[in-house]
Scaffold this motif. Sequence first.
Motif, PDB file in Angstrom:
ATOM      1  N   VAL A   1      34.440  48.429  46.413  1.00 15.39           N
ATOM      2  CA  VAL A   1      34.566  49.386  45.378  1.00 15.39           C
ATOM      3  C   VAL A   1      35.388  50.587  45.825  1.00 15.39           C
ATOM      4  O   VAL A   1      34.867  51.225  46.780  1.00 15.39           O
ATOM      5  N   GLY A   2      36.119  51.074  45.274  1.00 17.71           N
ATOM      6  CA  GLY A   2      37.263  52.054  45.545  1.00 17.71           C
ATOM      7  C   GLY A   2      37.771  51.929  46.823  1.00 17.71           C
ATOM      8  O   GLY A   2      37.961  52.905  47.514  1.00 17.71           O
ATOM      9  N   GLY A   3      37.980  50.817  47.486  1.00 20.04           N
ATOM     10  CA  GLY A   3      38.484  50.526  48.574  1.00 20.04           C
ATOM     11  C   GLY A   3      37.625  50.311  49.793  1.00 20.04           C
ATOM     12  O   GLY A   3      38.144  49.834  50.893  1.00 20.04           O
ATOM     13  N   VAL A   4      36.389  50.678  49.598  1.00 18.71           N
ATOM     14  CA  VAL A   4      35.381  50.371  50.624  1.00 18.71           C
ATOM     15  C   VAL A   4      34.850  49.068  50.441  1.00 18.71           C
ATOM     16  O   VAL A   4      34.358  48.872  49.214  1.00 18.71           O
ATOM     17  N   VAL A   5      34.565  48.605  51.537  1.00 17.35           N
ATOM     18  CA  VAL A   5      34.090  47.019  51.541  1.00 17.35           C
ATOM     19  C   VAL A   5      32.645  46.947  51.566  1.00 17.35           C
ATOM     20  O   VAL A   5      32.185  47.478  52.294  1.00 17.35           O
ATOM     21  N   ILE A   6      32.209  46.534  50.376  1.00 13.61           N
ATOM     22  CA  ILE A   6      30.700  46.535  50.094  1.00 13.61           C
ATOM     23  C   ILE A   6      29.996  44.838  50.454  1.00 13.61           C
ATOM     24  O   ILE A   6      28.781  44.765  50.225  1.00 13.61           O
ATOM     25  N   GLY A   7      30.766  44.098  50.330  1.00 10.91           N
ATOM     26  CA  GLY A   7      30.343  42.545  50.658  1.00 10.91           C
ATOM     27  C   GLY A   7      31.363  41.708  50.813  1.00 10.91           C
ATOM     28  O   GLY A   7      32.808  41.985  51.009  1.00 10.91           O
ATOM     29  N   ARG A   8      31.319  40.500  50.791  1.00 10.51           N
ATOM     30  CA  ARG A   8      32.338  39.523  50.917  1.00 10.51           C
ATOM     31  C   ARG A   8      31.794  38.448  49.872  1.00 10.51           C
ATOM     32  O   ARG A   8      30.844  38.063  49.424  1.00 10.51           O
ATOM     33  N   VAL A   9      33.133  37.453  49.541  1.00  9.68           N
ATOM     34  CA  VAL A   9      33.070  36.449  48.738  1.00  9.68           C
ATOM     35  C   VAL A   9      32.178  35.380  49.569  1.00  9.68           C
ATOM     36  O   VAL A   9      32.320  34.950  50.766  1.00  9.68           O
TER      37      VAL A   9
ATOM     38  N   TYR B   1      41.267  40.025  46.842  1.00  7.63           N
ATOM     39  CA  TYR B   1      40.053  40.450  47.032  1.00  7.63           C
ATOM     40  C   TYR B   1      39.250  40.780  45.794  1.00  7.63           C
ATOM     41  O   TYR B   1      39.945  40.874  44.780  1.00  7.63           O
ATOM     42  N   ILE B   2      38.182  40.783  45.451  1.00  9.90           N
ATOM     43  CA  ILE B   2      37.372  41.442  44.308  1.00  9.90           C
ATOM     44  C   ILE B   2      37.159  42.604  44.330  1.00  9.90           C
ATOM     45  O   ILE B   2      36.495  43.388  45.359  1.00  9.90           O
ATOM     46  N   GLY B   3      37.592  43.548  43.316  1.00 15.16           N
ATOM     47  CA  GLY B   3      37.354  44.773  43.330  1.00 15.16           C
ATOM     48  C   GLY B   3      36.218  45.222  42.036  1.00 15.16           C
ATOM     49  O   GLY B   3      36.403  44.384  41.113  1.00 15.16           O
ATOM     50  N   ILE B   4      35.312  45.765  42.263  1.00 10.29           N
ATOM     51  CA  ILE B   4      34.141  46.105  41.346  1.00 10.29           C
ATOM     52  C   ILE B   4      34.269  47.391  40.904  1.00 10.29           C
ATOM     53  O   ILE B   4      34.481  48.484  41.547  1.00 10.29           O
ATOM     54  N   VAL B   5      34.369  47.527  39.380  1.00 11.11           N
ATOM     55  CA  VAL B   5      34.211  48.896  38.935  1.00 11.11           C
ATOM     56  C   VAL B   5      33.153  49.165  38.441  1.00 11.11           C
ATOM     57  O   VAL B   5      32.519  48.520  37.355  1.00 11.11           O
TER      58      VAL B   5
END
Length: 164
Positions: free
Chosen positions: A61-69, A112-116
């Motif tokens: 989210v906004g370049g910050v890794v918050i998790g993994r697939v 990667y997955i980006g969450i907005v």
Amino acid sequence: MQQTRKVEFFVGLFVLAGMAALLMLLLKVADVRSGGSGEYYTLNAQFDNIGSLKSRSPVKVGGVVIGRVDNITLDKESYLPIVSMQIDKQFGSFPETSAAQILTSGLIGEQYIGIVPGFIDEDIDMLGNGDFIEDTKSALVLEDMIGQVLYSIGGDSSEASEEE
């Protein structure tokens, strides 16, 4: 005799330091972390095309890794890929109006997955463990884009020759 033991001791110490450095390098390359809360919840998303997304790819989210697939499966009814993501609980929940998109680091980097995050309102629920993110945007496949450009260029030249 004493001098030989000193040399052997320092050589052994040097070898141990080298092995420790190699182990740290391997852990860094494998992206193994001891940080994070260790508590996760799962979010799912269905995409039309996941490109070259892999298990263990980052979720940001906004370049910050918050998790993994965590897992990638294929829906047996629609034949579309379903991506399960493990999100670290320390980052909290996301509104159900949030969107997920598959992005690429650089021109040909890893995907990667980006969450907005969506908007928060009194009527909007938060996503919980096992919920689906409904708003998704699939990966842009470079080969498809190149093919479209070449097709459009080829189409323009054949139209120009027909007009003459």
